[in-house]
Design a protein around this motif. Structure first.
Motif, short mmCIF file in Angstrom:
data_model
loop_
_atom_site.label_atom_id
_atom_site.label_comp_id
_atom_site.label_asym_id
_atom_site.label_seq_id
_atom_site.Cartn_x
_atom_site.Cartn_y
_atom_site.Cartn_z
N LYS A 1 0.80 -1.22 0.00
CA LYS A 1 0.00 0.00 0.00
C LYS A 1 0.84 1.27 0.00
N ASP A 2 2.05 1.20 0.58
CA ASP A 2 2.90 2.39 0.60
C ASP A 2 3.68 2.58 -0.70
N THR A 3 3.54 1.64 -1.63
CA THR A 3 4.23 1.75 -2.92
C THR A 3 3.27 2.11 -4.05
N LEU A 4 1.98 2.22 -3.74
CA LEU A 4 0.99 2.55 -4.76
C LEU A 4 1.21 4.01 -5.20
N LEU A 5 1.27 4.21 -6.50
CA LEU A 5 1.56 5.54 -7.03
C LEU A 5 0.34 6.15 -7.71
N TYR A 6 0.32 7.47 -7.72
CA TYR A 6 -0.75 8.22 -8.38
C TYR A 6 -0.10 9.21 -9.34
N LYS A 7 -0.39 9.03 -10.61
CA LYS A 7 0.18 9.91 -11.63
C LYS A 7 -0.68 11.17 -11.73
N THR A 8 -0.02 12.34 -11.81
CA THR A 8 -0.75 13.60 -11.94
C THR A 8 -0.79 14.03 -13.41
N THR A 9 -1.58 15.04 -13.68
CA THR A 9 -1.69 15.56 -15.05
C THR A 9 -0.37 16.19 -15.52
N LYS A 10 0.54 16.44 -14.60
CA LYS A 10 1.86 17.00 -14.95
C LYS A 10 2.93 15.91 -15.04
N ASP A 11 2.48 14.64 -15.08
CA ASP A 11 3.38 13.49 -15.19
C ASP A 11 4.30 13.31 -13.99
N SER A 12 3.87 13.77 -12.84
CA SER A 12 4.59 13.49 -11.59
C SER A 12 3.91 12.29 -10.91
N TYR A 13 4.68 11.57 -10.10
CA TYR A 13 4.14 10.40 -9.41
C TYR A 13 4.30 10.59 -7.90
N TYR A 14 3.20 10.37 -7.17
CA TYR A 14 3.22 10.49 -5.72
C TYR A 14 2.56 9.28 -5.09
N THR A 15 3.04 8.90 -3.91
CA THR A 15 2.28 7.96 -3.10
C THR A 15 1.12 8.74 -2.47
N LEU A 16 0.21 8.03 -1.84
CA LEU A 16 -0.93 8.70 -1.22
C LEU A 16 -0.46 9.69 -0.15
N GLN A 17 0.46 9.28 0.68
CA GLN A 17 0.94 10.15 1.75
C GLN A 17 1.69 11.36 1.19
N GLU A 18 2.46 11.15 0.14
CA GLU A 18 3.18 12.26 -0.50
C GLU A 18 2.19 13.28 -1.06
N TYR A 19 1.15 12.78 -1.69
CA TYR A 19 0.13 13.67 -2.27
C TYR A 19 -0.58 14.47 -1.18
N LEU A 20 -1.00 13.78 -0.13
CA LEU A 20 -1.73 14.46 0.94
C LEU A 20 -0.85 15.49 1.63
N SER A 21 0.41 15.17 1.84
CA SER A 21 1.32 16.11 2.49
C SER A 21 1.54 17.34 1.62
#
Length: 282
Positions: A54-74
């Motif tokens: 779960k800590d390795t799941l990534l979310y790609k943004t419209t700017k082609d950046s990749y964040y984990t859930l915690q990185e995105y929320l922070s």
């Protein structure tokens, strides 16, 4: 024996994913584009696998950046709290995405078929209190200016009159109309749709069901926009009705395509408005 073998293989796959994420993040992001539907499916099917990765799941943004859930929320906590803003059609919803970009908010791309189920799964399984995934057209709070109490009272009567106008011109009696001051004065209106009801309707269509859920739409009119101001001051008549219907269709087109009959009506109305405009002496 087969169950034990399956559990062993699942554990080895999870270990490899964690290893790739921790030691080769850049390469892992490239792999993620191809493997994410299978990883997400595995997470929803096997709780032990999800706990491992779960800590390795990534979310790609419209700017082609990749964040984990915690990185995105922070990164976005100051603006969104525990919300993840996503788009399932970056091209169609580009206007809404641009508004979030202007506010410095990252928009996640969730355009795979499995994502419709995965966002609901994450809300209940991620272990983050009050976590919500909201599509870019789910609300307008991020873009609204704060008004004084006096300004709010002044808008109330006008809002009621505009609500009656748009319900009459669109034929949608359940449409909610809200008059607000948006930060982007160039945008005349935006159409939002309640997240959970929309998800349920989309799921029922995917699974071939015919559940009729009421779709709650809110038309947010920008009190700071010149076109809306003109509409507020215009006298009753054909021109006012045409402007109202056109504003509604333009707001809707930023989230989904018009249907066949709606396109015909939109084009005919556009031609009529152009004809009226041509008669004005400049």
């Amino acid at each position: 024996y087969v169950k034990k073998m399956a559990a062993y293989i699942t554990r080895k796959v999870a270990d490899r994913l964690v290893s790739e994420f921790n030691t080769r993040r850049e390469d892992y992001e490239k792999y993620w584009r191809d493997i994410h539907p299978f990883v997400k499916y595995g997470c929803m099917r096997d709780s032990k696998f999800f706990d491992q990765v779960k800590d390795t799941l990534l979310y790609k943004t419209t700017k082609d950046s990749y964040y984990t859930l915690q990185e995105y929320l922070s990164k976005n906590e100051g603006r969104l709290g525990k919300k993840v803003v996503y788009t399932n059609d970056p091209t169609r919803q580009s206007a809404s995405v641009a508004m979030y970009d202007a506010e410095g908010v990252d928009v996640v791309v969730m355009d795979a078929l499995i994502d419709l189920n995965f966002v609901s799964f994450m809300e209940y399984s991620a272990g983050v209190d009050d976590l919500k995934f909201v599509r870019v057209d789910a609300d307008s709070d991020t873009f609204i200016k704060e008004l004084s109490e006096e300004e709010k009272k002044q808008n109330e009567e006008t809002e009621k009159a505009l609500a009656a106008l748009f319900k009459a011109t669109t034929g949608k009696e359940d449409l909610t109309v809200k008059l607000s001051a948006l930060k982007d004065e160039a945008l005349p209106a935006m159409l939002t749709q309640e997240e959970q009801g929309r998800r349920f309707s989309e799921m029922s269509r995917i699974y071939g069901q015919d559940f009729k859920m009421p779709e709650v739409h809110t038309l947010v009119l920008n009190a700071s926009n010149a076109v809306v101001k003109s509409l507020m001051e215009a006298e009753s008549g054909e021109k006012r009705d045409l402007m109202a219907a056109q504003l509604y269709d333009l707001a809707r087109m930023s989230t989904r395509p018009l249907e066949k009959d709606e396109i015909t009506a939109f084009l005919n109305r556009s031609n009529k408005l152009l004809e009226m405009l041509s008669l004005i002496h400049i």
